[in-house]
Scaffold this motif. Structure first.
Motif, short mmCIF file in Angstrom:
data_model
loop_
_atom_site.label_atom_id
_atom_site.label_comp_id
_atom_site.label_asym_id
_atom_site.label_seq_id
_atom_site.Cartn_x
_atom_site.Cartn_y
_atom_site.Cartn_z
N ILE A 161 0.90 -1.31 -0.03
CA ILE A 161 0.18 -0.04 -0.02
C ILE A 161 0.84 1.19 -0.07
CG2 ILE A 161 -1.91 1.20 1.11
CD1 ILE A 161 -2.64 -1.46 2.57
N LEU A 162 0.78 1.91 -1.00
CA LEU A 162 1.48 3.13 -1.03
C LEU A 162 0.54 4.64 -1.08
CD1 LEU A 162 4.20 4.69 -1.70
CD2 LEU A 162 3.43 4.82 -3.98
N LEU A 163 0.88 5.43 0.03
CA LEU A 163 0.22 6.73 0.37
C LEU A 163 0.88 7.89 -0.25
CD1 LEU A 163 -0.82 6.16 4.02
CD2 LEU A 163 -2.21 5.30 1.92
N LEU A 164 0.19 8.67 -1.13
CA LEU A 164 0.70 9.79 -1.80
C LEU A 164 -0.07 11.06 -1.35
CD1 LEU A 164 1.41 8.31 -5.33
CD2 LEU A 164 3.00 8.53 -3.54
N LYS A 170 2.40 17.55 -7.60
CA LYS A 170 2.32 18.59 -8.25
C LYS A 170 3.79 19.75 -8.38
CE LYS A 170 -2.67 20.18 -7.73
NZ LYS A 170 -3.51 21.06 -7.20
N GLU A 171 4.09 19.19 -7.11
CA GLU A 171 5.55 20.13 -6.96
C GLU A 171 6.52 19.34 -7.13
OE1 GLU A 171 5.24 20.75 -2.51
OE2 GLU A 171 3.50 22.07 -2.81
N THR A 172 6.70 18.20 -7.06
CA THR A 172 7.96 17.43 -7.52
C THR A 172 7.23 15.93 -8.24
OG1 THR A 172 7.81 16.36 -5.17
CG2 THR A 172 9.52 17.88 -5.65
N PRO A 173 6.99 16.20 -9.28
CA PRO A 173 6.31 14.94 -10.12
C PRO A 173 7.13 13.76 -10.39
CG PRO A 173 6.31 16.80 -11.30
CD PRO A 173 6.68 17.26 -10.08
N SER A 174 8.33 14.25 -10.82
CA SER A 174 9.23 13.34 -11.20
C SER A 174 9.71 12.28 -9.99
CB SER A 174 10.60 14.17 -11.87
OG SER A 174 10.26 14.49 -13.09
N ALA A 175 10.09 12.93 -8.88
CA ALA A 175 10.14 12.33 -7.66
C ALA A 175 9.41 11.16 -7.20
CB ALA A 175 10.65 13.26 -6.63
N VAL A 180 6.89 5.70 -7.10
CA VAL A 180 5.74 4.84 -7.50
C VAL A 180 6.33 3.64 -8.28
CG1 VAL A 180 3.81 4.22 -8.87
CG2 VAL A 180 4.20 6.51 -7.59
N CYS A 181 7.27 3.92 -8.99
CA CYS A 181 8.19 2.74 -9.85
C CYS A 181 8.84 2.11 -8.73
CB CYS A 181 9.16 3.41 -10.73
SG CYS A 181 8.54 4.09 -12.38
N GLY A 185 8.22 -2.07 -8.34
CA GLY A 185 9.33 -2.85 -8.56
C GLY A 185 9.48 -3.00 -10.13
N ILE A 186 9.38 -1.67 -10.67
CA ILE A 186 9.49 -1.77 -12.26
C ILE A 186 10.78 -0.72 -12.47
CG2 ILE A 186 7.35 -2.26 -12.62
CD1 ILE A 186 6.76 0.56 -13.01
N ASP A 187 11.10 -0.44 -13.64
CA ASP A 187 12.38 0.53 -13.95
C ASP A 187 12.29 1.93 -13.44
OD1 ASP A 187 14.60 1.69 -14.94
OD2 ASP A 187 13.82 1.55 -16.98
N ASP A 188 13.08 2.22 -12.52
CA ASP A 188 12.54 3.53 -11.83
C ASP A 188 13.52 4.67 -12.64
OD1 ASP A 188 15.10 2.67 -11.05
OD2 ASP A 188 14.54 3.60 -8.89
N SER A 189 14.20 4.19 -13.69
CA SER A 189 15.04 5.19 -14.19
C SER A 189 14.19 5.61 -15.54
CB SER A 189 16.21 4.64 -14.91
OG SER A 189 15.84 3.52 -15.84
N PHE A 190 12.91 5.15 -15.72
CA PHE A 190 12.10 5.63 -16.86
C PHE A 190 11.81 7.18 -16.61
CE2 PHE A 190 7.98 6.46 -18.74
CZ PHE A 190 8.24 6.10 -20.21
#
Length: 287
Positions: A161-164, A170-175, A180-181, A185-190
């Motif tokens: 379970i991930l709480l966001l 909005k402020e740091t979408p890439s982070a 989430v990646c 457990g998927i490629d987090d460099s995408f």
């Protein structure tokens, strides 16, 4: 075809679930549902179709995809519904991960009220104050975040379970997307793109706009294909503006209403902060 791994964005409504769904859909290892909001676990008529029907909602490629993604905020709408939804999910022999995104509850409630007015579900002449109060009560109930997620924590491991928070998206979408990646457990460099775009804005679901009326006229479709895409987007934005009438404008929450709402949410906010580690002081609330 059998899919064993699912990622469900289960809420909360009006907290960026649609945007998060479309952002994640860019990832090659994520298979997005053909219907963003299938409501399989919350609608009796769809649940009766069976799990095999549900699995058929994805164009799954086992050589490429790691998880099947859907987003149904209705999975955490009202408390009795949430309990039944969780029980149904737990009865399925598959792996599930859950994402629950939140925002300042006062902002969420005001957004829900706008949504209701723009959809003409509240505020039309003849509805009166009782309809508004009923809608407001429902909006408050959906903002009891801790109450809803507690049912998921009872049935599933906390690491699934991930709480966001919408503010972070909005402020740091890439982070947030990298977080989430890692969670999935998927490629987090995408590298995701267009993370500044907000999906499902207030006018996108109106059916009374000139744009919606024109798109329903089949004889105009050949003409629409002749319009360059960049101009079509501008035209759509202009024609999607709803007719502005006084009854369409939701009333602003009064200070008295805000105090009453916070009183109703005080216990839930306290639990959210201390039990689930969500910093509600960011929203200006004392704990």
């Amino acid at each position: 075809m059998k899919i064993n791994d699912f990622t469900l964005i289960v809420g909360a409504a009006k907290c960026g679930t649609t945007s998060l769904f479309f952002y994640l859909s860019q990832h090659p290892q994520i298979c997005p549902c053909k219907i963003k909001e299938p409501k399989f676990f919350s609608r009796d008529e769809r649940w009766k179709k069976g799990f095999q029907w549900y699995q058929g909602l994805w164009n799954w490629d086992e050589q490429v995809h790691k998880t099947a993604l859907e987003a149904t905020p209705g999975y955490t709408d009202h408390f009795p519904i949430t309990i039944e939804v969780v029980q149904r999910i737990a009865s399925i022999d598959a792996n599930f991960k859950f994402i629950y995104i939140m925002r300042n509850p006062l902002e969420r409630i005001e957004s829900a009220l706008q949504h209701g007015y723009y959809q003409a579900r509240v505020g039309k002449s003849g509805n009166g104050e009782d309809a508004f109060e009923h809608f407001l009560k429902s909006a408050i109930d959906k903002s009891k975040y801790a109450q809803k997620i507690s049912e998921y924590y009872r049935q599933f491991p906390k690491e699934d379970i991930l709480l966001l928070q919408l503010d972070d998206l909005k402020e740091t979408p890439s982070a947030v997307m990298q977080q989430v990646c890692v969670f999935l457990g998927i490629d987090d460099s995408f590298e995701f793109t267009n993370l500044e775009k907000a999906h499902n804005k207030k006018n996108s679901y109106r059916t009374d706009t000139l744009w919606r009326k024109l798109t329903r006229m089949k004889r105009l479709q050949p003409m629409a294909n002749l319009i360059p895409e960049q101009y079509k987007k501008q035209l759509r934005t202009y024609l999607s503006r709803p007719p502005r009438k006084a009854k369409d404008i939701p009333p602003t929450l009064t200070q008295k209403q805000k105090k009453e709402i916070l009183r109703d949410l005080r216990e839930d906010l306290h639990q959210l902060h201390w039990e689930y580690g969500v910093d509600v002081t960011r929203w200006g609330f004392e704990v």
